[in-house]
Design a protein around this motif. Structure first.
Motif, PDB file in Angstrom:
ATOM      1  N   ASP A 563       0.879  -1.175   0.000  1.00 48.19           N
ATOM      2  CA  ASP A 563       0.000   0.000   0.000  1.00 48.19           C
ATOM      3  C   ASP A 563       0.912   1.219   0.000  1.00 48.19           C
ATOM      4  N   THR A 564       1.005   1.870  -1.143  1.00 46.48           N
ATOM      5  CA  THR A 564       1.983   2.963  -1.264  1.00 46.48           C
ATOM      6  C   THR A 564       1.591   4.207  -0.478  1.00 46.48           C
ATOM      7  N   ASN A 565       0.304   4.273  -0.050  1.00 46.12           N
ATOM      8  CA  ASN A 565      -0.090   5.423   0.783  1.00 46.12           C
ATOM      9  C   ASN A 565       0.506   5.326   2.184  1.00 46.12           C
ATOM     10  N   ILE A 566       0.751   4.099   2.615  1.00 41.82           N
ATOM     11  CA  ILE A 566       1.242   3.898   3.978  1.00 41.82           C
ATOM     12  C   ILE A 566       2.729   3.563   3.980  1.00 41.82           C
ATOM     13  N   THR A 567       3.172   2.812   2.987  1.00 42.43           N
ATOM     14  CA  THR A 567       4.552   2.315   2.971  1.00 42.43           C
ATOM     15  C   THR A 567       5.502   3.453   2.591  1.00 42.43           C
ATOM     16  N   LYS A 568       6.220   3.943   3.606  1.00 49.08           N
ATOM     17  CA  LYS A 568       7.059   5.129   3.405  1.00 49.08           C
ATOM     18  C   LYS A 568       8.384   4.947   4.143  1.00 49.08           C
ATOM     19  N   PHE A 569       9.412   5.594   3.593  1.00 54.22           N
ATOM     20  CA  PHE A 569      10.714   5.605   4.255  1.00 54.22           C
ATOM     21  C   PHE A 569      11.034   7.035   4.655  1.00 54.22           C
ATOM     22  N   ALA A 570      11.642   7.193   5.831  1.00 58.64           N
ATOM     23  CA  ALA A 570      12.015   8.539   6.274  1.00 58.64           C
ATOM     24  C   ALA A 570      13.199   8.446   7.219  1.00 58.64           C
ATOM     25  N   ILE A 571      13.944   9.505   7.293  1.00 55.01           N
ATOM     26  CA  ILE A 571      14.997   9.633   8.302  1.00 55.01           C
ATOM     27  C   ILE A 571      14.348  10.230   9.549  1.00 55.01           C
ATOM     28  N   THR A 572      14.580   9.633  10.716  1.00 52.04           N
ATOM     29  CA  THR A 572      13.892  10.060  11.937  1.00 52.04           C
ATOM     30  C   THR A 572      14.827   9.960  13.130  1.00 52.04           C
ATOM     31  N   ASN A 573      14.507  10.759  14.148  1.00 55.74           N
ATOM     32  CA  ASN A 573      15.300  10.663  15.389  1.00 55.74           C
ATOM     33  C   ASN A 573      14.570   9.847  16.449  1.00 55.74           C
ATOM     34  N   GLU A 574      13.551   9.096  16.041  1.00 53.56           N
ATOM     35  CA  GLU A 574      12.791   8.305  17.019  1.00 53.56           C
ATOM     36  C   GLU A 574      13.676   7.256  17.687  1.00 53.56           C
ATOM     37  N   LYS A 575      14.535   6.636  16.896  1.00 56.22           N
ATOM     38  CA  LYS A 575      15.428   5.604  17.435  1.00 56.22           C
ATOM     39  C   LYS A 575      16.775   5.741  16.753  1.00 56.22           C
ATOM     40  N   LYS A 576      17.801   5.267  17.415  1.00 60.37           N
ATOM     41  CA  LYS A 576      19.138   5.314  16.787  1.00 60.37           C
ATOM     42  C   LYS A 576      20.073   4.392  17.546  1.00 60.37           C
ATOM     43  N   VAL A 577      21.093   3.943  16.828  1.00 59.01           N
ATOM     44  CA  VAL A 577      22.179   3.223  17.500  1.00 59.01           C
ATOM     45  C   VAL A 577      23.323   4.189  17.730  1.00 59.01           C
ATOM     46  N   PHE A 578      23.688   4.880  16.642  1.00 56.98           N
ATOM     47  CA  PHE A 578      24.760   5.876  16.719  1.00 56.98           C
ATOM     48  C   PHE A 578      24.241   7.161  16.091  1.00 56.98           C
ATOM     49  N   GLY A 579      24.906   8.252  16.409  1.00 57.71           N
ATOM     50  CA  GLY A 579      24.536   9.531  15.824  1.00 57.71           C
ATOM     51  C   GLY A 579      23.201  10.029  16.375  1.00 57.71           C
ATOM     52  N   THR A 580      22.474  10.698  15.502  1.00 58.90           N
ATOM     53  CA  THR A 580      21.219  11.329  15.925  1.00 58.90           C
ATOM     54  C   THR A 580      19.996  10.638  15.331  1.00 58.90           C
ATOM     55  N   ASN A 581      20.159  10.095  14.112  1.00 60.28           N
ATOM     56  CA  ASN A 581      19.009   9.604  13.383  1.00 60.28           C
ATOM     57  C   ASN A 581      19.177   8.151  12.961  1.00 60.28           C
ATOM     58  N   SER A 582      18.104   7.627  12.420  1.00 60.43           N
ATOM     59  CA  SER A 582      18.134   6.324  11.763  1.00 60.43           C
ATOM     60  C   SER A 582      17.111   6.375  10.633  1.00 60.43           C
ATOM     61  N   GLY A 583      17.074   5.331   9.812  1.00 61.44           N
ATOM     62  CA  GLY A 583      16.093   5.271   8.734  1.00 61.44           C
ATOM     63  C   GLY A 583      14.895   4.441   9.165  1.00 61.44           C
ATOM     64  N   ARG A 584      13.718   4.958   8.935  1.00 63.08           N
ATOM     65  CA  ARG A 584      12.510   4.244   9.367  1.00 63.08           C
ATOM     66  C   ARG A 584      11.695   3.821   8.149  1.00 63.08           C
ATOM     67  N   LEU A 585      11.363   2.548   8.110  1.00 61.55           N
ATOM     68  CA  LEU A 585      10.495   2.048   7.044  1.00 61.55           C
ATOM     69  C   LEU A 585       9.178   1.589   7.677  1.00 61.55           C
ATOM     70  N   ILE A 586       8.107   2.294   7.334  1.00 56.68           N
ATOM     71  CA  ILE A 586       6.763   1.862   7.720  1.00 56.68           C
ATOM     72  C   ILE A 586       6.184   1.142   6.512  1.00 56.68           C
ATOM     73  N   TYR A 587       5.718  -0.089   6.695  1.00 53.40           N
ATOM     74  CA  TYR A 587       5.232  -0.827   5.527  1.00 53.40           C
ATOM     75  C   TYR A 587       3.876  -1.459   5.796  1.00 53.40           C
ATOM     76  N   GLN A 588       3.149  -1.613   4.713  1.00 50.66           N
ATOM     77  CA  GLN A 588       1.829  -2.259   4.763  1.00 50.66           C
ATOM     78  C   GLN A 588       1.679  -3.055   3.473  1.00 50.66           C
ATOM     79  N   PHE A 589       1.571  -4.381   3.625  1.00 51.28           N
ATOM     80  CA  PHE A 589       1.369  -5.207   2.439  1.00 51.28           C
ATOM     81  C   PHE A 589      -0.115  -5.222   2.100  1.00 51.28           C
ATOM     82  N   SER A 590      -0.390  -5.259   0.799  1.00 49.57           N
ATOM     83  CA  SER A 590      -1.789  -5.237   0.380  1.00 49.57           C
ATOM     84  C   SER A 590      -2.334  -6.640   0.145  1.00 49.57           C
ATOM     85  N   GLY A 591      -1.462  -7.662   0.128  1.00 49.30           N
ATOM     86  CA  GLY A 591      -1.938  -9.028  -0.098  1.00 49.30           C
ATOM     87  C   GLY A 591      -1.131 -10.022   0.701  1.00 49.30           C
TER      88      GLY A 591
END
Lengths: 796, 310
Positions: A563-591
């Motif tokens: 579902d391309t309306n929901i499945t998005k990638f973004a750089i976020t500071n919600e979680k991280k191992v090192f530095g300030t940010n990490s990459g977040r992938l929210i995904y929703q399969f349609s089938g």
């Protein structure tokens, strides 16, 4: 003959009353303005303690007044048509209605409010005290004020010009072109008065007083009839709200019955805590007032009714202490076909009861232990069982005749009732992550719990804990309580990463309950051990601090079934191992199948050293979907590498040697993909950090799992009921005994008696199994000839 | 039925086609005409010659502002005189109702007063339920007693039949609007059973303006067909050219008016202008004085604001 005489009197009363009303105000036009309108909390004056709205009280008084004035022959104009929020004309409109209709007189009806400690009557006319805009207004204020003051029996009467009393002109009086008054009959925020104002008969009495004032002012004959009014109270009970010294401090009685003779006119009182009664339209003469209330001795008064006045007959009724108490109501009642297993029993008696006698005469079958809670008047109690009822069980509640009123009178007959329980009596934990005794858990894991019913959030405070080996509480973050499809979910994370290779326990106290207040009952312990691996970063290829070449999955050639309306990638500071940010992938399969891939348009190179190890930090979502990396070589040939099934939460470094990628030469990362599996979640969120090469192969934590000392930890929780966790460490293998003793040294039970390898151990000790009563106990561990004892407290 | 419907439709179409010019309105200077020390006044109205009259507290007495020296001149101190007084068409005299209370019962007289000489003439002796007077453009004095319309000729003596009136009369009585045309009374409830107030005839005598309690202010034809709905605006007053309506927007808490400002709105409701915009002054009861608005405030002072229609 006697009967005929009575009928004659009644007929005479009716005729005289009608005559007294008729014609007296014929030809007069009177505008009655019920102040405010509707139920707007901003300006319609609501008293939460009693449920009184001034707008509603004013409206009811106006309706009573309108009827009385019409009965007297007057033409009455009301400034509003009802009491909804749309029936609230502006003050200028109300005055314009009076002006347009060219009325003789205008009367705006209000009640007052000020800090709840005043209760006087206030009549306001336009102008100053000594210079009214219309002198007739002041005269009317004095006349009607005296009548209202006499009827409502407030503490004082003030007849004042609005400018003198308020310092400004009242909006409804200002535009008037005739005589007019705004009356604040009494104070609706003085609670005894507020309760009286809830009674329509009390409002009618104020309307009657205004009618008397209008009759006097308009120079017509006064009413030829009089009224009897009063308040019935219980002298033995004191109100719990503020009241002036005197009668207002005694509790008014609800549901009174008052009868006036002759005429046999009956008034049944309301249940609004005012004890008020009124009879109007009475021909002057002697009357007998008979006052009754269930449970009280009857009382009466003989009064002389005077025309155009109210004579008062207040009464204190004496409680009838000789009557046998009865059960007036109970819960669960017969209307309920089944009750929740967490429910309580409630009984209400007709008399104050001796609590001990009731509790000892109370029984349930099957037997149930629990706690009694009584109301302050000793007339009602609630019995709360210690544990939920048995499921699908019929219970019978009985109270014997040994239950006594405070005057030592037993129940007139024994009382019992039955109810059936529903099928569920425990909240069950269905799944947890981690599972009991799990190992290799991420130090940043997300703990997830699934219950068989939605959770009552209020039951969680202090009852969900994450503790370390020495029972020290760990601070947690991102606590989420959700529900879906009839299940309850809790998730949370340690606020700071846990220590590696360490024992932790998730403690779920038995008090956690569902929305029906059904608890878990048994406390659950979920011990787990964190991963022993430690890492040293290699050469970071992409630190996910900025978007760089990463793109949304809809731009990947590999993505499918999302579902391309929901499945998005973004750089976020919600979680991280090192530095300030990490990459977040929210995904929703349609089938049932699909790939959510994030492409990197820069295609970063992993170098040419085929023996190097590449790694990627990923915060797992426990989805059971696959993590796959896609590579190209310099000839643009592609290969996919399956990294792992995502069956964890928290950060983990996933690494592998480059030579396992079936491409030759320099390799370039093109996509990171989440591939749906048949049992994988259809949606989720994962985070990525520090894609790197030349990862130094992780090494086992140098901290040994073997304890260095013999230790017995303090049990947790302590005090406890009914279970607690006992943990210990032994540095060398050997025979171990763990025993529990009472304060006199008597052995209660042996919990452990076995050979154990060196290491850390946990025992979930359930006192219920040993029928232990509340008190102090000791537990002792013995190994290698050494013993350690600690104290535990069972508190039921 | 069909003919009536056609006539009504044409009438509505004609009215709808009235040229409502998209005029620009510029608010000019505001002048305070009276001071607190001079007393408390309210409900200003302008005579045909532009002299500003007003009343005292409780609509007691009539005063005017001398154009020669700006002094406040008291015409009379009659109770209720200030409520909807009217001027003769030449502006030389004023007609008003004078109230008297006999043991609480309200009686009224109808009087005329010559402004220059203050000489007062009794037109209608004391009676019950005397309504405020109106003056027709051809000089008849119209009033009602107990809701029965009376007409006096310009000689102030002769009583006339309603039929002599060449123009309609509108008045609201409790929950109805009464329209008299050619001596025939028509009873209307354009918005159903509610109070109707602030009813007035348009300057061209073809439409009327009224406030229906709980519904708002409307412009309708003389059959009660609604032409324009103007919202919950209070004390609406026609401009002399009939293109604009002045009004107040007063806000109260059930006891006191806490804010109010003066506005004008085109009769089709399409163009609205805020004339006063003060935080501390509560401006109320506006009326027109040619291209100015005159109004009072809650303290009892009178103001005038010049308007420019461009």
């Amino acid at each position: 003959m006697k009967l005929i005489f009575k009928v004659a009197i009644i007929t005479f009363v009716f005729i005289l009353s009608t005559n007294m009303y008729a014609q007296s105000l014929l030809g007069y036009k009177i505008c009655v303005d019920p102040g405010h309108g509707g139920q707007d909390p901003a300006n319609d004056r609501y008293i939460a303690a009693t449920g009184f709205w001034e707008s509603e009280g004013n409206w009811d008084k106006a309706l009573h007044l309108k009827q009385m004035l019409i009965d007297l022959g007057a033409t009455v104009i009301l400034t509003r048509n009802g009491n909804t929020n749309s029936d609230d004309p502006a003050l200028s409109v109300r005055a314009a209605i009076a002006n347009n209709n060219n009325v003789d007189i205008f009367h705006s009806i209000h009640s007052n409010g000020f800090q709840g400690t005043s209760n006087y009557s206030l009549m306001l006319f336009k102008g100053t005290d000594n210079s009214p805009a219309n002198p007739n207004s002041k005269v009317y204020a004095e006349r009607v004020g005296a009548k209202i003051f006499a009827a409502l029996r407030t503490t004082a009467l003030y007849n004042r010009g609005d400018m003198s009393f308020l310092g400004y002109n009242l909006g409804v009086l200002n535009p008037l072109t005739m005589q007019g008054v705004l009356s604040e009959g009494s104070f609706h925020d003085y609670i005894p008065e507020s309760w009286r104002l809830m009674n329509t008969i009390y409002r009618k009495h104020e309307a009657l007083a205004i009618t008397r004032g209008l009759l006097q002012h308009l120079n017509s004959s006064a009413l030829g009839t009089g009224a009897i009014a009063g308040i019935v109270r219980d002298p033995s009970k004191t109100v719990t709200y503020y009241a002036f010294p005197g009668n207002d401090q005694k509790v008014p009685l609800n549901d009174i019955k008052v009868t006036v003779q002759p005429g046999n006119i009956v008034y049944n009182g309301d249940n609004k805590n005012n004890g008020y009664y009124l009879f109007d339209g009475l021909v002057p003469g002697q009357y007998k007032v008979l006052i009754e209330r269930e449970g009280y001795f009857k009382d009466s008064a003989t009064v002389s009714v005077v025309a155009n006045q109210t004579v008062f007959a207040d009464k204190f009724l004496t409680y009838d202490t000789t009557r046998a108490p009865i059960v007036e109501s109970y819960y669960p009642d017969a209307s309920m076909d089944s009750v929740k297993t967490s429910d309580v029993v409630k009984i209400k008696f007709s008399r104050p009861m001796k609590k001990e006698s009731v509790e000892s005469s109370f029984s349930m079958n099957p037997p149930v232990t629990g706690t009694f809670t009584w109301t302050a008047d000793n007339m009602s109690f609630t019995f709360k069982p210690d544990l939920p009822y048995l499921p699908k069980q019929q219970y019978t509640v009985s109270i014997s005749q040994q239950a006594l009123s405070i005057w030592n009178v037993g129940l007139s007959e024994s009382f019992s009732f039955s109810f059936n329980t529903k099928f569920r009596n425990r909240l069950n934990l269905e799944k947890s992550y981690p599972i009991v005794d799990a190992t290799e858990m991420s130090t940043t894991l997300q703990i997830r719990l699934q219950f068989d019913a939605p959770i009552f959030q209020g039951s969680l405070a202090g009852n969900v804990r994450l503790v370390d080996e020495s029972n020290a509480l760990q601070t947690v973050a991102n606590v989420k309580v959700t529900s879906a499809n009839g299940k309850g979910y809790i998730s949370f994370e340690p606020k700071n990463p846990l220590l590696s290779n360490s024992l932790y326990t998730v403690v779920l106290h038995g008090k956690i309950s569902d929305l029906d207040s059904i608890p878990m009952v048994d406390t659950i312990y979920i011990p787990f051990r964190t991963s022993s691996e430690q890492y040293v970063s290699g050469n970071v290829i992409d630190n996910f601090e900025v978007l760089g070449g990463w793109r949304n999955p809809n731009q990947s050639m590999i993505s499918s079934g999302i579902d391309t309306n929901i499945t998005k990638f973004a750089i976020t500071n919600e979680k991280k191992v090192f530095g300030t940010n990490s990459g977040r992938l929210i995904y929703q399969f349609s089938g049932t199948n699909g790939v959510a891939a994030i492409p990197n348009t820069n295609k970063p190179s992993t170098g040419t050293d085929n023996n190097a190890t590449v790694g990627l930090w990923i915060f797992g979502d426990l989805s059971n979907n696959l993590l796959e990396l896609y590579f190209n070589d310099s000839q643009n040939s592609g290969a996919v590498y399956f990294v792992d099934t995502i069956n964890w939460t928290g950060w983990k470094l996933k690494y592998f040697p480059l030579n396992e990628i079936l491409l030759s030469g320099e390799k370039f990362l093109t996509d990171i993909a989440i591939t749906k599996t048949s049992n994988g979640a259809v949606s989720g969120t994962v985070y990525f950090d520090d894609f790197q090469t030349n990862v130094l192969v992780p090494v086992e934590n140098s901290v040994s799992e073997i304890p260095t000392e013999f230790r017995l930890n303090q049990n947790y929780p302590n005090p406890f009921n009914p279970s607690t966790i006992i943990s210990w460490q032994i540095p060398a293998s050997g025979h171990v005994e763990l025993k529990v003793y009472d304060v006199l040294g008597n052995e209660i039970t042996t919990l452990v008696n076995e050979y154990q390898n060196a290491g850390s151990y946990v025992f979930n000790f359930d006192a219920l199994k040993y029928r232990m009563s509340s008190g102090i106990y000791f537990y002792t561990i013995t190994s290698q000839g050494k013993s350690i004892t600690k104290k535990l407290v069972l508190m039921k | 039925m069909k003919i009536n419907f056609t006539v009504k439709t044409i009438l509505v179409m004609i009215v709808l086609c009235l040229p409502i010019y998209a005029q620009q309105v510029r608010v000019g200077e505001t002048m305070r005409l009276t001071s607190l020390s001079a007393g408390k006044f309210m409900n200003p109205k302008a005579s045909p010659s532009g002299t500003i009259f007003f009343t005292g507290e409780g609509n007691r007495g009539i005063y005017y502002l001398s154009e020669v020296d700006n002094l406040i001149i008291k015409l009379n101190d009659e109770l209720g005189a200030g409520y909807e007084f009217v001027f003769s068409s030449d502006g030389k005299s004023i007609f008003f109702r004078s109230d008297n209370y006999v043991a609480g019962k309200k009686y009224s007289e109808l009087k005329e007063q010559i402004i220059n000489t203050k000489e007062m003439t009794l037109l209608q002796p004391e009676t019950r339920f005397l309504d405020v007077p109106r003056v027709s453009s051809d000089g008849y004095i119209i009033f009602s007693i107990d809701d029965k319309l009376q007409v006096i000729g310009s000689d102030r003596v002769s009583k006339k039949e309603l039929a002599v009136l060449s123009e309609p009369i509108v008045k609201s009585v409790n929950n109805e609007i009464w329209v008299y045309t050619n001596g025939i009374k028509k009873t209307l409830q354009p918005l159903g059973d509610t109070h109707y107030i602030w009813t007035s005839l348009s300057p061209d005598k073809s439409n009327m303006l009224f406030y229906a309690v709980g519904k708002g202010t409307f412009v309708s034809d003389l059959n009660g067909n609604i032409l324009f709905e103007l919202g919950d605006i209070r004390y609406p007053q026609w401009s002399p050219d009939g293109k604009w309506i002045s009004y107040m927007l007063d806000i109260d808490d059930g006891r006191v008016v806490s804010e109010s400002d003066i506005y004008i709105i085109s009769i089709d409701g399409q163009s609205k202008h805020k004339i006063t915009n003060t935080e501390n002054i509560i401006e109320v009861y506006p009326s027109w004085n040619r291209n100015s608005l005159i109004y009072s405030d809650s303290e009892g002072m009178i103001y005038s604001t010049q308007l420019f229609f461009e």
